[in-house]
Design a protein around this motif. Structure first.
Motif, PDB file in Angstrom:
ATOM      1  N   GLU A 114       0.819  -1.221   0.000  1.00  0.00           N
ATOM      2  CA  GLU A 114       0.000   0.000   0.000  1.00  0.00           C
ATOM      3  C   GLU A 114       0.847   1.264   0.000  1.00  0.00           C
ATOM      4  N   GLY A 115       2.148   1.128   0.247  1.00  0.00           N
ATOM      5  CA  GLY A 115       3.025   2.290   0.269  1.00  0.00           C
ATOM      6  C   GLY A 115       3.130   2.936   1.635  1.00  0.00           C
ATOM      7  N   ARG A 116       2.674   2.262   2.674  1.00  0.00           N
ATOM      8  CA  ARG A 116       2.761   2.807   4.027  1.00  0.00           C
ATOM      9  C   ARG A 116       4.193   2.697   4.542  1.00  0.00           C
ATOM     10  N   VAL A 117       4.601   3.619   5.396  1.00  0.00           N
ATOM     11  CA  VAL A 117       5.920   3.564   6.021  1.00  0.00           C
ATOM     12  C   VAL A 117       5.786   2.613   7.204  1.00  0.00           C
ATOM     13  N   THR A 118       6.241   1.393   7.007  1.00  0.00           N
ATOM     14  CA  THR A 118       5.968   0.306   7.937  1.00  0.00           C
ATOM     15  C   THR A 118       7.258  -0.332   8.415  1.00  0.00           C
ATOM     16  N   GLY A 119       7.253  -0.760   9.676  1.00  0.00           N
ATOM     17  CA  GLY A 119       8.344  -1.544  10.235  1.00  0.00           C
ATOM     18  C   GLY A 119       7.781  -2.849  10.750  1.00  0.00           C
ATOM     19  N   ALA A 120       8.656  -3.826  10.934  1.00  0.00           N
ATOM     20  CA  ALA A 120       8.223  -5.103  11.490  1.00  0.00           C
ATOM     21  C   ALA A 120       9.273  -5.594  12.469  1.00  0.00           C
ATOM     22  N   ALA A 121       8.804  -6.203  13.542  1.00  0.00           N
ATOM     23  CA  ALA A 121       9.659  -6.847  14.529  1.00  0.00           C
ATOM     24  C   ALA A 121       9.182  -8.291  14.604  1.00  0.00           C
ATOM     25  N   LEU A 122      10.001  -9.209  14.106  1.00  0.00           N
ATOM     26  CA  LEU A 122       9.529 -10.579  13.905  1.00  0.00           C
ATOM     27  C   LEU A 122      10.379 -11.597  14.654  1.00  0.00           C
ATOM     28  N   ILE A 123       9.685 -12.504  15.341  1.00  0.00           N
ATOM     29  CA  ILE A 123      10.305 -13.646  15.992  1.00  0.00           C
ATOM     30  C   ILE A 123       9.866 -14.874  15.203  1.00  0.00           C
ATOM     31  N   PRO A 124      10.791 -15.702  14.733  1.00  0.00           N
ATOM     32  CA  PRO A 124      10.386 -16.865  13.929  1.00  0.00           C
ATOM     33  C   PRO A 124       9.475 -17.802  14.724  1.00  0.00           C
ATOM     34  N   PRO A 125       8.496 -18.409  14.057  1.00  0.00           N
ATOM     35  CA  PRO A 125       7.643 -19.375  14.750  1.00  0.00           C
ATOM     36  C   PRO A 125       8.450 -20.633  15.074  1.00  0.00           C
ATOM     37  N   LEU A 126       8.250 -21.206  16.256  1.00  0.00           N
ATOM     38  CA  LEU A 126       9.031 -22.366  16.667  1.00  0.00           C
ATOM     39  C   LEU A 126       8.566 -23.650  16.006  1.00  0.00           C
ATOM     40  N   GLY A 127       7.292 -23.724  15.655  1.00  0.00           N
ATOM     41  CA  GLY A 127       6.765 -24.943  15.036  1.00  0.00           C
ATOM     42  C   GLY A 127       7.415 -25.203  13.696  1.00  0.00           C
TER      43      GLY A 127
END
Length: 189
Positions: free
Chosen positions: A159-172
């Protein structure tokens, strides 16, 4: 059209039948079908490109219990995605997320509108002081499980939004591969 006038004249000539004036003036209306003359109007339509899509947009191609593939680059472990870069994020679980671990998101220019947080296999609540600190700085926080956080991040970037992400991998044992990456794999084989 001439046939319609002839039929109207014959109808009027019949004795004993009287119709309201509106019925006599009614002409069949054209439906959705176009004539060749209408098609000429559409041939003159032009499109002006206002803005090209940025080739530098961040997209999550896939994820697994080991990490993520972002724009074709492998990232092992938890990571923070910024508008034009990826960095390792030094957290082990959602309990390790503090105000300090989010500080990189409010130091950036242009200012990030929303941070999507992926907390692993399940959606977990963040500490209230962390959410309050982000809200005071004008940054929205969306907390989801990692698979949904990846999809939300991709959607917001598209969409063109100024976005950040903080991601922890799923353990499964979950593994997600984007349709584009699957298509590349089939063309290579």
């Amino acid at each position: 059209m001439v046939a319609a006038f002839v039929l109207r004249g014959l109808y009027r000539a019949r004795p004993g039948v009287c119709c309201p004036l509106a019925d006599l003036l009614w002409a069949p209306r054209r439906g959705h079908r176009l004539t060749p003359a209408d098609d000429e109007l559409y041939q003159r339509t032009r499109i002006s490109l206002l803005q090209r899509e940025s080739s530098q947009a961040m997209y999550i191609d896939s994820y697994s219990s080991r990490g993520f593939v972002v724009n074709g680059n492998r990232v092992h472990g938890p990571c923070a995605l910024l508008p034009h870069s990826v960095v390792q994020w030094n957290v082990g679980s959602h309990q390790d997320i503090t105000e300090e671990s989010f500080s990189l998101f409010w130091m950036l220019e242009p200012r990030i509108e929303i941070v999507v947080v992926g907390t692993g296999d399940r959606t977990e609540r963040l500490q209230s002081q962390v959410q309050r600190a982000m809200r005071q700085r004008g940054i929205a926080v969306e907390v989801q499980d990692t698979p949904n956080a990846c999809a939300t991040f991709n959607f917001l970037c598209h969409e063109g939004r100024v976005t950040g992400a903080a991601l922890i991998p799923p353990l499964g044992g979950t593994v997600f591969t984007s349709p584009a990456q699957t298509a590349e794999g089939t063309t290579r084989n």
